[in-house]
Design an enzyme around this catalytic site. Structure first.
Site, PDB file in Angstrom:
ATOM      1  N   GLN A 142       0.825  -1.208   0.000  1.00 23.40           N
ATOM      2  CA  GLN A 142       0.000   0.000   0.000  1.00 23.40           C
ATOM      3  C   GLN A 142       0.858   1.257   0.000  1.00 23.40           C
ATOM      4  OE1 GLN A 142      -3.517   0.534  -0.140  1.00 23.40           O
ATOM      5  NE2 GLN A 142      -2.632   2.550  -0.556  1.00 23.40           N
ATOM      6  N   CYS A 269      -6.047   4.755   2.078  1.00 29.93           N
ATOM      7  CA  CYS A 269      -5.844   3.432   1.479  1.00 29.93           C
ATOM      8  C   CYS A 269      -7.158   2.716   1.171  1.00 29.93           C
ATOM      9  CB  CYS A 269      -4.949   2.580   2.365  1.00 29.93           C
ATOM     10  SG  CYS A 269      -5.678   2.146   3.958  1.00 29.93           S
TER      11      CYS A 269
END
Length: 354
Positions: A142, A269
């Site tokens: 991520q 995210c």
């Protein structure tokens, strides 16, 4: 002597140079995809043809599953998806035995789990690459996608200011690792009860990271080039009401974004809980790059897969990826492997013994 296994476990286990080459490769792969993809191109455009990736999920996923599966397939490979409830791993088979068995079937494993110890044990006993798809301790894929997204919109991260708001969770910890590798200043604004581990901060600072830690969100955001937050309640949190109360003053809204640097970016995210950690006006606003951020998971994971699987003839990737980044000596040794007596060639190389 067989080549050492190339795991992708955490950002802080790689040199800045190797991470740079992964990002350069990801940018090149994305450009190539935007120009028409791999269909009809020579076989070198499908460098993972004949390779297979096992995706193990002990936690639910949307972006991790889709981005890894599509990435592998676009590179010509195949995917096997394994949920914990469908595996013998969920019925008492050891992680070590699972690693040994899967190493005979597939070419790489991605694990999305809770305890980082499971990831490290899997890597210790697998004879194929293991990739960290998320643990409670970190989320490196991520954050590599986050860095890629920042570079697309604002150029190099070095010398910039990144502000983190809220829980000092796994994504925040991977950003701590990234600060030490990419030369940005990281300002963490977290409630006292949700600060990241002090040892993570000190380790990163010892490696040269500029990290500012406090609980004042406005101070962290002021003049920042990028503002990042995450959900207040994650899958493993059982104290949802308490966490929302503690984090109530850490919402990112338009007034707060106005205090950031002109042209500052907003990242998340996902999944986002609109009206909690971020307002709709911000996440849907002009400063938000969350959809690019989500897409870039796929592109950076392509680069990671190519590196892990030792592909050195992918014509899409820039020359440094095809050559220098293929050297395992780019990576720092993994002390967790020592716990399991797994001292491979990477450790010997780093110690000067070949």
């Amino acid at each position: 002597m067989s080549a050492p296994v190339r795991h992708f476990l955490d950002i802080d286990r790689f040199s800045s140079a190797c991470l740079r080459r992964l990002l350069d490769c990801a940018h090149a792969l994305k450009r190539e995809r935007k120009l028409g993809g791999t269909a009809g191109l020579p076989p070198t455009a499908l460098p993972l043809a004949g390779r297979s990736l096992a995706l193990i999920f002990e936690k639910p996923s949307t972006r991790t599953r889709v981005s890894f599966e599509v990435a592998m397939r676009q590179l010509g490979g195949d995917v096997v998806v394994l949920n914990a409830g469908e595996m013998q791993l969920g019925r008492g088979e050891t992680i070590a035995d699972t690693a040994r068995v899967l190493s005979r079937y597939v070419d790489a494993i991605m694990l999305r789990t809770d305890r980082a110890a499971k990831l490290h044990e899997l890597a210790a006993f697998a004879s194929i690459p293991v990739i960290n798809g998320l643990t409670d301790a970190s989320h490196p894929c991520q954050v590599m996608a986050d860095v890629m997204t920042f570079e697309e919109h604002r150029g190099p991260l070095k010398g910039r200011v990144v502000a983190w708001s809220g829980d000092g969770n796994n994504v925040a910890r991977s950003w701590i690792h990234a600060a030490a590798r990419f030369g940005c200043t990281l300002r963490l604004a977290c409630p006292e009860s949700l600060m990241p581990p002090a040892e993570e901060i000190e380790r990163a600072r010892a490696e040269g990271a500029a990290i500012e830690l406090g609980s004042d969100l406005a101070a962290a955001v002021r003049g920042a080039d990028c503002v990042i937050t995450d959900t207040w309640v994650s899958m493993n949190n059982r104290d949802a009401d308490q966490r929302r109360a503690v984090l109530a003053s850490y919402q990112i809204d338009s007034a707060l974004m106005a205090q950031a640097a002109p042209g500052a970016l907003f990242m998340h995210c996902l999944p986002a809980h609109r009206g909690e950690e971020v307002t709709e006006a911000v996440i849907d606003g002009v400063q938000s790059v969350v959809w690019d951020e989500a897409e870039n998971r796929m592109h950076i994971q392509k680069a990671i897969l190519l590196w892990c699987l030792g592909v050195e003839s992918c014509e899409t990737c820039p020359r440094p990826m095809r050559h220098s980044c293929a050297m395992i000596s780019c990576c720092r040794s993994d002390p967790v492997r020592l716990k399991y007596g797994h001292v491979g060639a990477a450790q010997r190389i780093l110690a000067g013994r070949r």
